[in-house]
Enzyme design. Structure first.
Site, PDB file in Angstrom:
ATOM      1  N   ARG A   1      40.640 -24.902 -42.111  1.00  0.00           N
ATOM      2  CA  ARG A   1      40.522 -25.638 -40.843  1.00  0.00           C
ATOM      3  C   ARG A   1      41.244 -26.968 -40.940  1.00  0.00           C
ATOM      4  O   ARG A   1      41.143 -27.661 -41.941  1.00  0.00           O
ATOM      5  CB  ARG A   1      39.039 -25.872 -40.537  1.00  0.00           C
ATOM      6  CG  ARG A   1      38.409 -24.740 -39.761  1.00  0.00           C
ATOM      7  CD  ARG A   1      36.918 -24.877 -39.659  1.00  0.00           C
ATOM      8  NE  ARG A   1      36.472 -26.169 -39.157  1.00  0.00           N
ATOM      9  CZ  ARG A   1      35.203 -26.446 -38.862  1.00  0.00           C
ATOM     10  NH1 ARG A   1      34.266 -25.535 -39.014  1.00  0.00           N
ATOM     11  NH2 ARG A   1      34.862 -27.626 -38.408  1.00  0.00           N
TER      12      ARG A   1
ATOM     13  N   ARG B   1      23.960 -32.236 -31.478  1.00  0.00           N
ATOM     14  CA  ARG B   1      24.396 -33.136 -32.542  1.00  0.00           C
ATOM     15  C   ARG B   1      24.076 -34.587 -32.214  1.00  0.00           C
ATOM     16  O   ARG B   1      24.322 -35.471 -33.043  1.00  0.00           O
ATOM     17  CB  ARG B   1      25.911 -33.008 -32.709  1.00  0.00           C
ATOM     18  CG  ARG B   1      26.336 -32.058 -33.829  1.00  0.00           C
ATOM     19  CD  ARG B   1      27.809 -32.270 -34.014  1.00  0.00           C
ATOM     20  NE  ARG B   1      28.420 -31.753 -35.184  1.00  0.00           N
ATOM     21  CZ  ARG B   1      28.906 -30.523 -35.324  1.00  0.00           C
ATOM     22  NH1 ARG B   1      28.747 -29.620 -34.401  1.00  0.00           N
ATOM     23  NH2 ARG B   1      29.553 -30.202 -36.401  1.00  0.00           N
TER      24      ARG B   1
ATOM     25  N   LYS C   1      25.480 -24.038 -42.351  1.00  0.00           N
ATOM     26  CA  LYS C   1      24.867 -23.479 -41.123  1.00  0.00           C
ATOM     27  C   LYS C   1      25.469 -22.116 -40.783  1.00  0.00           C
ATOM     28  O   LYS C   1      24.754 -21.161 -40.495  1.00  0.00           O
ATOM     29  CB  LYS C   1      25.046 -24.448 -39.936  1.00  0.00           C
ATOM     30  CG  LYS C   1      24.438 -25.820 -40.168  1.00  0.00           C
ATOM     31  CD  LYS C   1      24.626 -26.742 -38.989  1.00  0.00           C
ATOM     32  CE  LYS C   1      26.066 -27.119 -38.699  1.00  0.00           C
ATOM     33  NZ  LYS C   1      26.740 -27.873 -39.804  1.00  0.00           N
TER      34      LYS C   1
ATOM     35  N   ARG D   1      36.652 -24.963 -48.371  1.00  0.00           N
ATOM     36  CA  ARG D   1      36.281 -23.895 -47.418  1.00  0.00           C
ATOM     37  C   ARG D   1      37.532 -23.152 -46.942  1.00  0.00           C
ATOM     38  O   ARG D   1      38.547 -23.753 -46.641  1.00  0.00           O
ATOM     39  CB  ARG D   1      35.566 -24.520 -46.208  1.00  0.00           C
ATOM     40  CG  ARG D   1      35.336 -23.530 -45.070  1.00  0.00           C
ATOM     41  CD  ARG D   1      34.232 -23.964 -44.134  1.00  0.00           C
ATOM     42  NE  ARG D   1      34.502 -25.181 -43.394  1.00  0.00           N
ATOM     43  CZ  ARG D   1      33.624 -25.745 -42.553  1.00  0.00           C
ATOM     44  NH1 ARG D   1      32.437 -25.207 -42.348  1.00  0.00           N
ATOM     45  NH2 ARG D   1      33.933 -26.854 -41.927  1.00  0.00           N
TER      46      ARG D   1
ATOM     47  N   ARG E   1      34.462 -37.290 -39.980  1.00  0.00           N
ATOM     48  CA  ARG E   1      33.488 -36.294 -39.477  1.00  0.00           C
ATOM     49  C   ARG E   1      32.117 -36.534 -40.073  1.00  0.00           C
ATOM     50  O   ARG E   1      31.112 -36.505 -39.374  1.00  0.00           O
ATOM     51  CB  ARG E   1      33.932 -34.879 -39.855  1.00  0.00           C
ATOM     52  CG  ARG E   1      34.899 -34.290 -38.891  1.00  0.00           C
ATOM     53  CD  ARG E   1      35.431 -32.981 -39.409  1.00  0.00           C
ATOM     54  NE  ARG E   1      34.450 -31.931 -39.379  1.00  0.00           N
ATOM     55  CZ  ARG E   1      34.468 -30.874 -40.198  1.00  0.00           C
ATOM     56  NH1 ARG E   1      35.399 -30.764 -41.106  1.00  0.00           N
ATOM     57  NH2 ARG E   1      33.562 -29.960 -40.077  1.00  0.00           N
TER      58      ARG E   1
HETATM   59  P1  ADP Z   1      28.666 -25.437 -41.778  1.00  0.00           P
HETATM   60  O1  ADP Z   1      28.652 -24.251 -40.842  1.00  0.00           O
HETATM   61  O2  ADP Z   1      27.327 -26.102 -41.892  1.00  0.00           O
HETATM   62  O3  ADP Z   1      29.766 -26.412 -41.496  1.00  0.00           O
HETATM   63  P2  ADP Z   1      29.587 -23.461 -43.735  1.00  0.00           P
HETATM   64  O4  ADP Z   1      28.563 -22.384 -43.632  1.00  0.00           O
HETATM   65  O5  ADP Z   1      30.922 -23.219 -43.141  1.00  0.00           O
HETATM   66  O6  ADP Z   1      28.958 -24.864 -43.230  1.00  0.00           O
HETATM   67  O7  ADP Z   1      29.740 -23.801 -45.281  1.00  0.00           O
HETATM   68  C1  ADP Z   1      30.643 -24.814 -45.720  1.00  0.00           C
HETATM   69  C2  ADP Z   1      31.305 -24.385 -47.035  1.00  0.00           C
HETATM   70  O8  ADP Z   1      30.330 -24.351 -48.075  1.00  0.00           O
HETATM   71  C3  ADP Z   1      31.915 -22.984 -46.984  1.00  0.00           C
HETATM   72  O9  ADP Z   1      33.072 -22.994 -47.788  1.00  0.00           O
HETATM   73  C4  ADP Z   1      30.831 -22.082 -47.575  1.00  0.00           C
HETATM   74  O10 ADP Z   1      31.371 -20.929 -48.193  1.00  0.00           O
HETATM   75  C5  ADP Z   1      30.162 -23.011 -48.588  1.00  0.00           C
HETATM   76  N1  ADP Z   1      28.708 -22.806 -48.694  1.00  0.00           N
HETATM   77  C6  ADP Z   1      27.851 -22.517 -47.683  1.00  0.00           C
HETATM   78  N2  ADP Z   1      26.574 -22.416 -48.143  1.00  0.00           N
HETATM   79  C7  ADP Z   1      26.659 -22.682 -49.483  1.00  0.00           C
HETATM   80  C8  ADP Z   1      25.676 -22.750 -50.523  1.00  0.00           C
HETATM   81  N3  ADP Z   1      24.387 -22.551 -50.285  1.00  0.00           N
HETATM   82  N4  ADP Z   1      26.109 -23.070 -51.778  1.00  0.00           N
HETATM   83  C9  ADP Z   1      27.413 -23.287 -52.014  1.00  0.00           C
HETATM   84  N5  ADP Z   1      28.385 -23.232 -51.090  1.00  0.00           N
HETATM   85  C10 ADP Z   1      28.014 -22.933 -49.835  1.00  0.00           C
HETATM   86  P1  AMP Z   2      31.870 -27.562 -36.466  1.00  0.00           P
HETATM   87  O1  AMP Z   2      32.586 -26.261 -36.508  1.00  0.00           O
HETATM   88  O2  AMP Z   2      30.422 -27.393 -36.093  1.00  0.00           O
HETATM   89  O3  AMP Z   2      32.040 -28.380 -37.724  1.00  0.00           O
HETATM   90  O4  AMP Z   2      32.527 -28.391 -35.282  1.00  0.00           O
HETATM   91  C1  AMP Z   2      33.895 -28.755 -35.290  1.00  0.00           C
HETATM   92  C2  AMP Z   2      34.143 -29.905 -34.328  1.00  0.00           C
HETATM   93  O5  AMP Z   2      33.824 -29.500 -32.986  1.00  0.00           O
HETATM   94  C3  AMP Z   2      33.281 -31.145 -34.567  1.00  0.00           C
HETATM   95  O6  AMP Z   2      33.818 -32.008 -35.578  1.00  0.00           O
HETATM   96  C4  AMP Z   2      33.282 -31.779 -33.180  1.00  0.00           C
HETATM   97  O7  AMP Z   2      34.501 -32.460 -32.940  1.00  0.00           O
HETATM   98  C5  AMP Z   2      33.235 -30.575 -32.262  1.00  0.00           C
HETATM   99  N1  AMP Z   2      31.835 -30.210 -31.949  1.00  0.00           N
HETATM  100  C6  AMP Z   2      31.183 -29.092 -32.329  1.00  0.00           C
HETATM  101  N2  AMP Z   2      29.914 -29.107 -31.879  1.00  0.00           N
HETATM  102  C7  AMP Z   2      29.760 -30.283 -31.214  1.00  0.00           C
HETATM  103  C8  AMP Z   2      28.684 -30.909 -30.555  1.00  0.00           C
HETATM  104  N3  AMP Z   2      27.469 -30.331 -30.484  1.00  0.00           N
HETATM  105  N4  AMP Z   2      28.907 -32.115 -29.981  1.00  0.00           N
HETATM  106  C9  AMP Z   2      30.090 -32.693 -30.035  1.00  0.00           C
HETATM  107  N5  AMP Z   2      31.146 -32.186 -30.670  1.00  0.00           N
HETATM  108  C10 AMP Z   2      30.993 -30.981 -31.253  1.00  0.00           C
END
Ligand code: ADP
Ligand code: AMP
Length: 217
Positions: free
Chosen positions: A162, A89, A14, A128, A173
């Site tokens: 993270r 969510r 995302k 990541r 998660r």
């Molecule tokens: P989210 O915001 O949904 O938690 P991220 O954008 O942080 O996900 O992506 C999670 C991990 O996967 C990061 O390390 C990112 O660089 C990698 N990633 C994101 N999109 C892709 C993709 N299309 N293919 C491979 N790796 C990806």
């Molecule tokens: P994210 O960066 O989106 O993976 O979010 C990290 C953490 O923040 C999640 O594992 C939740 O603990 C909290 N969080 C983020 N967005 C939400 C949401 N919409 N509702 C509840 N918890 C959230």
């Protein structure tokens, strides 16, 4: 005006997909995860409350999260359009968002779910890493910086993993988020807003699929 929700389990991409969409359409990026992390690092009351849940990979309570989003949506940079990343969510949050957007007269344009198989999510989350300076997200395996140790976006050379990407937290998660995901998809499918894209392909391709959806709006 584009008011978009990006759905997808943790690690679906995302944040990665948000970056080129924001650049192209000049939208405000509203990531509740980023907002909570900022609040935690500043030690605000919301940050202290959120930490209790985030550290264990659980969801922060719906009302706390929705209030944060409601306040954020009142800032003027969101007027030309916004991407909600990581919110809603739960279906309770989706209902709360309906009320918020109705009050603000800002209807949703589109909801896009980035779909990725769970095995791949586990791999992606454990690899990541994030630029300390600008927050750009990379992946040791699938998406490293072009020059090792140097952020493509800002040239920064400090990175971190993270806390909640560590294996002991990732499992919970994914479990917690998975339970909530299908009802959310059903919620927006019933409103005719839903498009699903294949997130298990290169980031440029994921963006191109999303962009094709947005181009029709
Ligand atoms: P989210 O915001 O949904 O938690 P991220 O954008 O942080 O996900 O992506 C999670 C991990 O996967 C990061 O390390 C990112 O660089 C990698 N990633 C994101 N999109 C892709 C993709 N299309 N293919 C491979 N790796 C990806
Ligand atoms: P994210 O960066 O989106 O993976 O979010 C990290 C953490 O923040 C999640 O594992 C939740 O603990 C909290 N969080 C983020 N967005 C939400 C949401 N919409 N509702 C509840 N918890 C959230």
């Amino acid at each position: 005006m584009l008011n978009i929700i990006l759905l997808g389990l943790p690690g679906a991409g995302k944040g990665t997909a948000s970056a080129p969409i924001i650049d192209k359409y000049h939208l405000a990026h509203i990531s509740t995860g980023d907002m909570f992390r900022e609040a935690m690092s500043e030690g605000t009351p919301v940050g202290l409350e959120a930490k209790k849940y985030i550290d264990g990979g659980n969801l922060v309570p719906d009302e706390v999260t929705a209030k944060l989003v409601e306040e954020r949506l009142q800032k003027p940079d969101t007027t030309p359009g916004f991407i909600l990343d990581g919110f809603p969510r739960t279906t309770v949050q989706a209902e709360l968002l309906e009320d918020i957007l109705q009050k603000l007269n800002r209807p949703l344009t589109s909801v896009i779910s980035i779909d990725v198989p769970e095995e791949i999510l586990v791999e992606r989350l454990s690899a990541r890493y994030i630029c300390k300076n600008c927050g750009a997200t990379y992946n040791k395996i699938s998406n490293p910086t072009k020059v090792e140790g140097v952020c493509d976006r800002c040239g920064g050379n400090e990175f971190y993993q993270r806390e909640d990407d560590k294996p002991e937290v990732v499992k919970n998660r994914l479990k917690v988020n998975k339970e909530m995901n299908t009802p959310l998809i059903d919620f927006y499918t019933a409103k005719n807003l839903m498009t699903r894209v294949d997130g298990n392909q290169a980031p440029e391709k994921v963006f191109a699929e999303i962009d094709a959806v947005l181009a029709t709006k």
